[in-house]
Design a protein around this motif. Structure first.
Motif, PDB file in Angstrom:
ATOM      1  N   THR A 123       0.836  -1.188   0.000  1.00  0.00           N
ATOM      2  CA  THR A 123       0.000   0.000   0.000  1.00  0.00           C
ATOM      3  C   THR A 123       0.873   1.241   0.000  1.00  0.00           C
ATOM      4  OG1 THR A 123      -1.834   1.062   1.184  1.00  0.00           O
ATOM      5  CG2 THR A 123      -0.129   0.025   2.527  1.00  0.00           C
ATOM      6  N   SER A 125      -0.471   3.618  -5.223  1.00  0.00           N
ATOM      7  CA  SER A 125      -1.637   4.243  -5.853  1.00  0.00           C
ATOM      8  C   SER A 125      -1.282   4.886  -7.183  1.00  0.00           C
ATOM      9  CB  SER A 125      -2.232   5.299  -4.912  1.00  0.00           C
ATOM     10  OG  SER A 125      -2.670   4.704  -3.705  1.00  0.00           O
ATOM     11  N   ASP A 135      -8.799  -0.485  -6.810  1.00  0.00           N
ATOM     12  CA  ASP A 135      -9.294   0.893  -6.898  1.00  0.00           C
ATOM     13  C   ASP A 135      -9.867   1.155  -8.285  1.00  0.00           C
ATOM     14  OD1 ASP A 135      -7.064   1.039  -8.517  1.00  0.00           O
ATOM     15  OD2 ASP A 135      -5.901   2.327  -7.175  1.00  0.00           O
TER      16      ASP A 135
END
Length: 476
Positions: free
Chosen positions: A211, A216, A243
């Motif tokens: 993470t 991301s 996501d």
């Protein structure tokens, strides 16, 4: 309600037998498996076992077979396999598929390719699933928020017969990648840096959830590279929270949900995340901004360094690392203190389930465009699937590779594990985008240096290991 990790939520949702007693990570359960992928190399004994026991496959529609390990990547597909034994393996695999009702993508199927490339491009890997297959790099599917893990041949037989597996729950490890991703840095460098940091056995017994802001920022294919190689630090499962990028990657693919089914699925997928107060058994932070392009120097993926580094001196390493380092340096034909950027190569290979997707080929082509491979280097690229190959050709990437002096091969595992005719000769040294640099992995006596596809391209042009940042456009 007790806070749970993403891994525990998925495992709990697939548990079909409650244990008599629960003992955390030691809990042994019966686990429902959503899907599996089979190949010609690890499945034959499983089918033989089913036949001898008079059993059928429980849910043949939940399995898919691909030919990828032993097939030749000859550009004209003139050879179905490297030798007679391999041809028999492929033929037996195809006949088993017909007998047991399992769809098989054979060597000439336009969807053929490496199993861990094919399943995602079909839209067959979905968030929240549990996928088990006879290959340790099944961890790749964690990039979609799926629990994927490798199993042995006897487990394949049990899975095919029952759609279940006896499973021991893992502990939870969280790795947070902090900081930005600088130019020239790839997800391959990030995962290699983690493996170097914690060691080849640092995540044994754990499900590893990655993470942080750097994760991301990555596109889905880059995340797949990281989950793929997480097994090289011992993790049996790797996971990332799904996501919007994941949902967009799945939408529109051949076998993915569509219409109302897709919208309903997206609502469920959005809930797939570790609870904010979930307890992890171990936690690690990797400062991404401090990572430089990586290369391996030894015979294990954790024996690696930044390209600006040198071959280590075993005498100054921790005592428990000295013996392994000496053996690795001797096998690799290196000298302690030697700059890594001075290591001359003979071969360059771009391929494997780790780094042979379209984005990988684009990155390598961006380095090769307008350049030529060094005269003494034989370079080759094997796209991860026939679909990737066609898409790359539609973009003209094949011409970039060919003009630079690379061989443009068909898809397959190719030189990743030398089960075909793409092998290193004894003593040959290869810059490789693959996942393992074990002794003889790419051919008996072959010497492998792991790195990103862009780094392979840079090494091919330079004729020695090189920093890809020296090949990037200069900032004005």
């Amino acid at each position: 309600m007790v806070a749970r990790t993403l891994y525990d939520k998925i495992i709990d949702s697939h548990r079909i037998q409650m244990p008599d007693s629960v003992d955390g990570a030691q809990e042994e359960i019966l686990l429902y498996i959503d899907r599996t992928v089979l190949n010609e190399y690890t499945s034959p004994q499983a089918f033989s076992g089913l036949r001898e026991a008079g059993r059928r496959v429980r849910r043949p529609q939940s399995a898919l077979g691909v030919v990828d390990h032993v097939n030749s990547t000859d550009p004209a597909r003139k050879k179905a396999a490297a030798d007679e034994e391999s041809r028999r393996q492929i033929e037996y695999f195809i006949s088993n598929g017909k007998e047991f009702g399992i769809e098989i993508f054979d060597i000439l199927d336009p969807r053929q390719g490496i199993e861990h490339v094919v399943l995602p491009e079909l839209g067959w890997v979905l968030p929240g699933m549990v996928i088990a297959a006879g290959d340790s790099h099944t961890t790749t599917y964690g990039a979609f928020g799926s629990v994927g893990f490798g199993i042995g041949t006897s487990d394949i037989e049990h899975l095919l017969a029952t759609q279940t597996l006896k499973y021991r729950r893992l502990k939870n490890m969280r790795v947070r990648f902090e900081g930005s991703i600088a130019p020239g840095l790839t997800s391959k460098d990030m995962i290699m840096a983690l493996i170097r940091q914690i060691g080849a056995d640092g995540a044994i017994g754990y499900a590893l959830e990655m993470t942080g802001p750097a994760i991301s920022c990555l596109e889905v294919e880059a995340r797949m590279t990281m989950c793929n190689m997480a097994v090289e630090c011992g993790a049996r499962v790797a996971l990332m929270e799904p996501d919007g990028k994941v949902f967009a990657h799945i939408a529109g693919r051949q076998r993915a949900p569509c219409g109302e089914a897709l919208e309903a699925a997206r609502s469920a997928w959005a809930e797939l995340a570790s609870d904010a107060d979930a307890c992890f058994d171990a936690a690690i932070v990797v400062e991404t901004s401090r990572i430089e392009p990586m290369v391996s120097w030894g015979i294990s993926p954790d024996q690696a360094s930044v390209i600006s580094g040198t071959v280590p001196d075993p005498a100054v390493l921790p005592e428990h690392e000295r013996g392994g380092a000496r053996a690795a340096i001797e096998y690799m034909g290196l000298t302690p203190g030697m700059p890594l950027s001075e290591i001359r190569i003979d071969r360059a290979f771009i391929g494997s389930c780790t780094n042979a997707r379209l984005s990988d080929l684009r990155e390598a082509a961006s380095i090769l465009r307008g350049r030529r491979v060094a005269p003494h280097v034989r370079a080759m690229v094997s796209p991860g699937s026939s679909t990737v190959r066609r898409e790359a050709e539609a973009e003209g990437l094949d011409r970039v590779f060919l003009d630079a002096g690379f061989e443009w091969r068909e898809s397959g595992c190719s030189m990743c594990l030398a089960m075909n005719d793409d092998v290193l000769a004894p003593g040959e040294r290869c810059a490789s985008s693959t996942n393992r640099n074990f002794r003889g992995r790419q051919g008996a006596g072959g010497r492998t240096h792991l790195m990103s596809p862009a780094m392979v391209a840079a090494a091919a042009v330079a004729g020695h290991l090189a920093n890809v940042r020296d090949f990037l456009p200069r900032e004005v």
